[in-house]
Motif scaffolding. Structure first.
Motif, PDB file in Angstrom:
ATOM      1  N   ALA A  89       0.813  -1.303  -0.086  1.00  0.00           N
ATOM      2  CA  ALA A  89       0.030   0.087   0.096  1.00  0.00           C
ATOM      3  C   ALA A  89       0.918   1.290  -0.043  1.00  0.00           C
ATOM      4  O   ALA A  89       0.532   2.236  -0.711  1.00  0.00           O
ATOM      5  CB  ALA A  89      -0.970  -0.035   1.184  1.00  0.00           C
TER       6      ALA A  89
ATOM      7  N   THR B 190     -10.591  -3.564   2.475  1.00  0.00           N
ATOM      8  CA  THR B 190      -9.767  -4.175   1.446  1.00  0.00           C
ATOM      9  C   THR B 190      -8.412  -3.569   1.592  1.00  0.00           C
ATOM     10  O   THR B 190      -8.248  -2.287   1.561  1.00  0.00           O
ATOM     11  CB  THR B 190     -10.249  -4.495   0.149  1.00  0.00           C
ATOM     12  OG1 THR B 190     -10.553  -3.243  -0.531  1.00  0.00           O
ATOM     13  CG2 THR B 190     -11.630  -4.793   0.277  1.00  0.00           C
ATOM     14  N   ASP B 191      -7.416  -4.538   1.110  1.00  0.00           N
ATOM     15  CA  ASP B 191      -6.054  -3.925   1.176  1.00  0.00           C
ATOM     16  C   ASP B 191      -5.886  -3.041  -0.026  1.00  0.00           C
ATOM     17  O   ASP B 191      -5.142  -1.838   0.082  1.00  0.00           O
ATOM     18  CB  ASP B 191      -4.969  -5.054   0.857  1.00  0.00           C
ATOM     19  CG  ASP B 191      -5.029  -6.152   1.932  1.00  0.00           C
ATOM     20  OD1 ASP B 191      -5.177  -5.481   3.225  1.00  0.00           O
ATOM     21  OD2 ASP B 191      -4.665  -7.322   1.907  1.00  0.00           O
ATOM     22  N   GLU B 192      -6.691  -2.926  -0.797  1.00  0.00           N
ATOM     23  CA  GLU B 192      -6.648  -1.887  -2.025  1.00  0.00           C
ATOM     24  C   GLU B 192      -7.250  -0.538  -1.624  1.00  0.00           C
ATOM     25  O   GLU B 192      -6.680   0.506  -2.233  1.00  0.00           O
ATOM     26  CB  GLU B 192      -7.535  -2.467  -3.302  1.00  0.00           C
ATOM     27  CG  GLU B 192      -7.087  -3.658  -3.908  1.00  0.00           C
ATOM     28  CD  GLU B 192      -7.122  -5.060  -3.191  1.00  0.00           C
ATOM     29  OE1 GLU B 192      -6.435  -5.810  -3.536  1.00  0.00           O
ATOM     30  OE2 GLU B 192      -8.030  -4.957  -2.217  1.00  0.00           O
ATOM     31  N   GLN B 193      -7.948  -0.476  -0.565  1.00  0.00           N
ATOM     32  CA  GLN B 193      -8.346   0.833   0.026  1.00  0.00           C
ATOM     33  C   GLN B 193      -7.553   1.593   0.660  1.00  0.00           C
ATOM     34  O   GLN B 193      -7.497   2.717   1.066  1.00  0.00           O
ATOM     35  CB  GLN B 193      -9.633   0.481   0.884  1.00  0.00           C
ATOM     36  CG  GLN B 193     -10.622   0.018  -0.089  1.00  0.00           C
ATOM     37  CD  GLN B 193     -12.093  -0.250   1.147  1.00  0.00           C
ATOM     38  OE1 GLN B 193     -11.777  -0.722   2.028  1.00  0.00           O
ATOM     39  NE2 GLN B 193     -13.310  -0.468   0.400  1.00  0.00           N
TER      40      GLN B 193
END
Length: 218
Positions: A48, A160-163
């Motif tokens: 991230a 989610t990790d994407e956030q």
């Protein structure tokens, strides 16, 4: 009369008498402190941070904690070349040093996949730092407790990790006044919910309550 045996009493984490005034000279870094292992989400945080840094994120990342050499090397491999000088592995640090790092940090991240109670969440809030945490397990529960007490989210959740990269940017871009308001509310929440003396008294009071109910039923 049935005896009520169930009551949630959280751990005593901090001594509210030691709370410090809000640090108005926060340093430009994101902090993670904990064991360096898959369950704690360190790799996800580094991934991230790669994205955050490419989107003009200004803060460095400090990682405090120990793990086996292989895992740390795997973490370092995930770092893009242009951010390698912005990620700092501090190794083992004392509890007092972690508190100092929290006090100075601009953001504290709890990326654990399924944290239990999560002392570090409460400790970071106690030190006046805004927490970004994965919306699961004990981290979610603490965020919910804070919401119930204040009527608003005083931390940043992600599902989610994407956030996570976007949450890092949102927190970095808070106006100072808003940041201070959220951070000070965080301190107040922790002092109310997780003070050692208060929680100890709650345990004693509940044990006395059970004992009195037992005597009544006898």
């Amino acid at each position: 009369m049935a005896i009520s045996k169930d009551k949630i009493i959280y751990d005593g984490v901090i001594d509210k008498g030691l709370v410090q005034p809000f640090n108005e000279t926060k340093k430009k870094y994101i902090l993670f402190a904990g064991r360096l292992e898959d369950a704690k989400g360190c790799k996800e945080l580094i991934k991230a941070f790669n994205i955050y840094a490419k989107k003009s994120g200004l803060y460095d990342l400090l990682i405090a904690g120990v793990g086996n050499k292989k895992y740390i090397e795997e973490c370092k491999i995930l770092m893009d070349n242009e951010i390698q000088n912005r990620v700092h592995f501090l190794g083992a640090v004392s509890h007092e040093e972690v508190f100092r790092l929290m006090y100075d940090a601009s953001i504290y991240v709890v990326p654990s996949r399924n944290e239990g109670f999560g002392f570090v969440t409460a400790e970071a809030m106690f030190n006046g730092t805004i927490v970004i945490g994965k919306n699961t397990g004990g981290t979610k529960e603490q965020f919910n407790n804070a919401y119930d007490l204040t009527g608003e989210d005083i931390a940043f959740r992600y599902n989610t990790d994407e956030q996570l990269p976007q949450k890092l940017l949102e927190c970095e871009n808070l106006q100072k006044k808003h940041y201070m308001q959220l951070a000070i509310k965080g301190q107040q929440v922790v002092c109310e919910l997780y003070d050692i003396a208060t929680q100890s008294k709650k345990i004693c009071d509940f044990l006395m309550h059970l004992n009195n109910q037992r005597k009544f039923n006898d």
